[in-house]
Write a protein that holds these residues in place. Structure first.
Motif, PDB file in Angstrom:
ATOM      1  N   MET A  24     -13.960 -18.462  -6.152  1.00  0.00           N
ATOM      2  CA  MET A  24     -13.766 -17.568  -5.691  1.00  0.00           C
ATOM      3  C   MET A  24     -14.747 -17.870  -3.765  1.00  0.00           C
ATOM      4  N   ILE A  25     -14.148 -17.825  -2.996  1.00  0.00           N
ATOM      5  CA  ILE A  25     -14.189 -18.220  -1.507  1.00  0.00           C
ATOM      6  C   ILE A  25     -15.291 -15.879  -1.235  1.00  0.00           C
ATOM      7  N   ASN A  26     -15.987 -15.861  -0.337  1.00  0.00           N
ATOM      8  CA  ASN A  26     -16.592 -14.435   0.713  1.00  0.00           C
ATOM      9  C   ASN A  26     -15.252 -14.423   1.141  1.00  0.00           C
ATOM     10  N   ARG A  27     -14.191 -12.783   0.875  1.00  0.00           N
ATOM     11  CA  ARG A  27     -13.011 -13.027   1.229  1.00  0.00           C
ATOM     12  C   ARG A  27     -13.405 -12.370   2.768  1.00  0.00           C
ATOM     13  N   THR A  28     -14.994 -11.535   2.842  1.00  0.00           N
ATOM     14  CA  THR A  28     -15.081 -10.754   4.160  1.00  0.00           C
ATOM     15  C   THR A  28     -15.504 -12.041   5.480  1.00  0.00           C
ATOM     16  N   MET A  29     -16.271 -13.149   4.649  1.00  0.00           N
ATOM     17  CA  MET A  29     -16.116 -14.454   5.596  1.00  0.00           C
ATOM     18  C   MET A  29     -14.632 -14.516   5.931  1.00  0.00           C
ATOM     19  N   GLN A  30     -14.414 -15.148   5.449  1.00  0.00           N
ATOM     20  CA  GLN A  30     -12.801 -15.768   5.623  1.00  0.00           C
ATOM     21  C   GLN A  30     -11.983 -14.478   6.040  1.00  0.00           C
ATOM     22  N   HIS A  31     -11.480 -13.299   6.080  1.00  0.00           N
ATOM     23  CA  HIS A  31     -11.493 -12.510   7.172  1.00  0.00           C
ATOM     24  C   HIS A  31     -11.854 -12.387   8.623  1.00  0.00           C
ATOM     25  N   LEU A  32     -13.157 -12.828   8.631  1.00  0.00           N
ATOM     26  CA  LEU A  32     -13.869 -12.903  10.083  1.00  0.00           C
ATOM     27  C   LEU A  32     -13.085 -13.966  10.815  1.00  0.00           C
ATOM     28  N   GLY A  33     -13.176 -14.527   9.888  1.00  0.00           N
ATOM     29  CA  GLY A  33     -13.023 -16.316  10.371  1.00  0.00           C
ATOM     30  C   GLY A  33     -11.484 -16.254  10.270  1.00  0.00           C
ATOM     31  N   GLU A  34     -10.783 -15.411  10.519  1.00  0.00           N
ATOM     32  CA  GLU A  34      -9.403 -16.041  10.246  1.00  0.00           C
ATOM     33  C   GLU A  34      -8.660 -14.994  11.661  1.00  0.00           C
ATOM     34  N   GLU A  35      -9.802 -13.328  11.897  1.00  0.00           N
ATOM     35  CA  GLU A  35      -8.886 -12.648  12.677  1.00  0.00           C
ATOM     36  C   GLU A  35      -9.744 -13.549  14.214  1.00  0.00           C
ATOM     37  N   ARG A  36      -8.601 -14.038  14.636  1.00  0.00           N
ATOM     38  CA  ARG A  36      -8.956 -14.061  16.822  1.00  0.00           C
ATOM     39  C   ARG A  36      -9.703 -12.921  17.079  1.00  0.00           C
ATOM     40  N   SER A  37     -10.266 -12.706  18.299  1.00  0.00           N
ATOM     41  CA  SER A  37     -11.229 -11.866  18.806  1.00  0.00           C
ATOM     42  C   SER A  37      -9.877 -11.673  19.969  1.00  0.00           C
ATOM     43  N   VAL A  38      -9.884 -10.970  20.918  1.00  0.00           N
ATOM     44  CA  VAL A  38      -9.195 -10.432  21.068  1.00  0.00           C
ATOM     45  C   VAL A  38      -9.253 -11.520  23.082  1.00  0.00           C
ATOM     46  N   ILE A  39     -10.264 -11.525  22.587  1.00  0.00           N
ATOM     47  CA  ILE A  39     -11.085 -12.403  24.018  1.00  0.00           C
ATOM     48  C   ILE A  39     -10.678 -13.095  24.115  1.00  0.00           C
ATOM     49  N   ARG A  40     -10.662 -14.049  22.961  1.00  0.00           N
ATOM     50  CA  ARG A  40     -10.089 -15.637  22.763  1.00  0.00           C
ATOM     51  C   ARG A  40      -9.000 -15.840  22.602  1.00  0.00           C
ATOM     52  N   GLU A  41      -8.274 -14.452  21.798  1.00  0.00           N
ATOM     53  CA  GLU A  41      -7.493 -14.716  22.052  1.00  0.00           C
ATOM     54  C   GLU A  41      -6.084 -15.310  23.271  1.00  0.00           C
TER      55      GLU A  41
END
Ligand code: PLP
Length: 396
Positions: free
Chosen positions: A1-18
């Motif tokens: 398994m991987i760290n799901r919190t990190m996965q989520h942070l990596g997938e979540e695009r910051s509004v500014i970056r988007e």
């Protein structure tokens, strides 16, 4: 398994970056000159000439194996000494190189300082609107973020602070000059805050720290930025050269622990330990030296001032309500219709890229980064007018 919190942070695009990515996509479709990208806080004014010459001088004169090799983990000794001498002479507070830790910018300064302090069950108080990454650093260290509203003018609301700070508070994070409002806290506010933190620390029975996040310290428009260590002993300064010297991509800054902090030496050791834990071996060696030689210099703030004046005057004349910024390079504008996300979406119709305030912890505003070429602001004004007229039309 991987760290799901990190996965989520990596997938979540910051509004500014988007928004920034959206802008690049639109530029490819409608042409660069037709997109008004106010999304990102990348300095538009070049680094001072001195910085360029210092880079060249170092490359020409220092043997490469020395210039590009590891430095000590907290920084090259001569660099730490230069920073501590600068702080002493500029702000009149005692400092020593033993309390300076060179970092990869304010982001690293903050995440290291938070990790150095954080124990299980700790809370970090942030004042809304706040830089969204505070949440990432604090939660990443296992802390809880407590959001404290600011006053209507985006200065400190002492009643709200009094209510929010308690037995679990480890630190208050303060950002002045402020992203996204441009507010600069006064000496009077820092005096009151110092007294409040002192009282709260006594009640708690241990220190509550002040983390002063100051990447915009030099970017002000005729107001003084009081030095927080003068107002409260348990202060950790999280500084960066990203904005003052327009070196955002070079990743360079520092942490200065006040020598008057409770157990300052232990705290500094914890800063070094947190740096290790987070995998920072040392800050970029060339830029440590460039910045040590550039202390007290900054990019041409006059250029940002002209942008601020032009945009503020034009938008308020059109009917927009804005907070007059005293520093940094952001204008915080009330979203027409009240819903910042809907307003930002509608602005895209006119190729205006404005960041909704929700991710900064407040509703109903958009942030305009005016660190852009003046011509972008000039060309954007008809679009702002059309957007305003569309809203007026909807209301009528
Ligand atoms: N803190 C605030 C308030 C910021 O606005 C930023 C960047 O925009 C940072 C920290 C991170 O700065 P740096 O690029 O030096 O890591």
């Amino acid at each position: 398994m991987i760290n799901r919190t990190m996965q989520h942070l990596g997938e979540e695009r910051s509004v500014i970056r988007e928004l920034f990515e959206y802008g690049n996509m639109r530029k490819a479709v409608v042409g660069e000159e037709n997109v008004f990208d106010f999304s990102i806080g990348n300095p538009s004014v070049p680094a001072p000439d001195f910085v360029q010459s210092e880079i060249r001088r170092l490359i020409d004169t220092v043997p490469p194996e020395k210039l590009h090799g590891y430095t000590s983990a907290p920084g090259a000794p001569e660099v730490r000494k230069a920073v501590s001498d600068y702080i002493e002479s500029k702000f009149g507070v005692p400092m020593s190189e033993g309390f300076i830790y060179m970092t990869c910018g304010a982001a690293a300064s903050l995440s290291i300082a938070i990790t150095a302090l954080c124990e299980e069950g700790d809370e970090f108080a942030v004042i809304a609107p706040f830089f969204p990454e505070y949440r990432v650093y604090a939660e990443g260290a296992g802390a809880k973020v407590v959001v404290v509203p600011s006053a209507e003018d985006f200065h400190l609301d002492f009643d709200a602070l009094d209510r929010a700070i308690g037995g679990r508070t480890k630190a208050v994070i303060l950002n002045s000059p402020n992203n996204p409002t441009g507010a600069v806290l006064s000496a009077e506010e820092l005096t009151r805050l110092g007294a409040l933190l002192e009282r709260k620390s006594l009640e708690k029975g241990e220190s509550i720290f002040l983390l002063a996040d100051e990447p915009y310290r030099e970017l002000t428009y005729g107001v003084e930025v009081p030095f927080p260590m003068k107002y409260y002993h348990d202060t950790i300064l999280c500084y960066s050269f990203s904005k003052s010297l327009s070196l955002a991509g070079e990743r360079i800054g520092y942490i200065a622990v006040s020598p008057f902090c409770c157990h300052a030496e232990d705290l500094f050791a914890a800063v070094c330990g947190a740096g290790r834990t987070l995998g920072y071996v040392c800050a970029p060696a060339l830029f440590q030296r460039v910045c040590a030689a550039s202390l007290g210099r900054s990019s041409d703030v006059g250029e940002y001032r002209k942008n601020r004046d032009l945009l503020y005057k034009a938008l308020t004349e059109m009917g927009y309500e804005c907070v007059p910024p005293e520093g940094a390079f952001y204008l915080f504008v009330k979203a027409l219709g009240g819903d910042a996300v809907a307003f930002s979406e509608r602005a895209k119709k006119y190729e205006l890229l404005l960041v909704p305030s929700d991710s900064f912890g407040v509703k109903g505003y958009v942030r305009i980064s005016y660190c852009v070429a003046r011509s972008v602001i000039e060309r954007s004004l008809p679009a702002f007018r059309k957007l305003y007229e569309e809203y007026k039309g909807i209301k009528n």
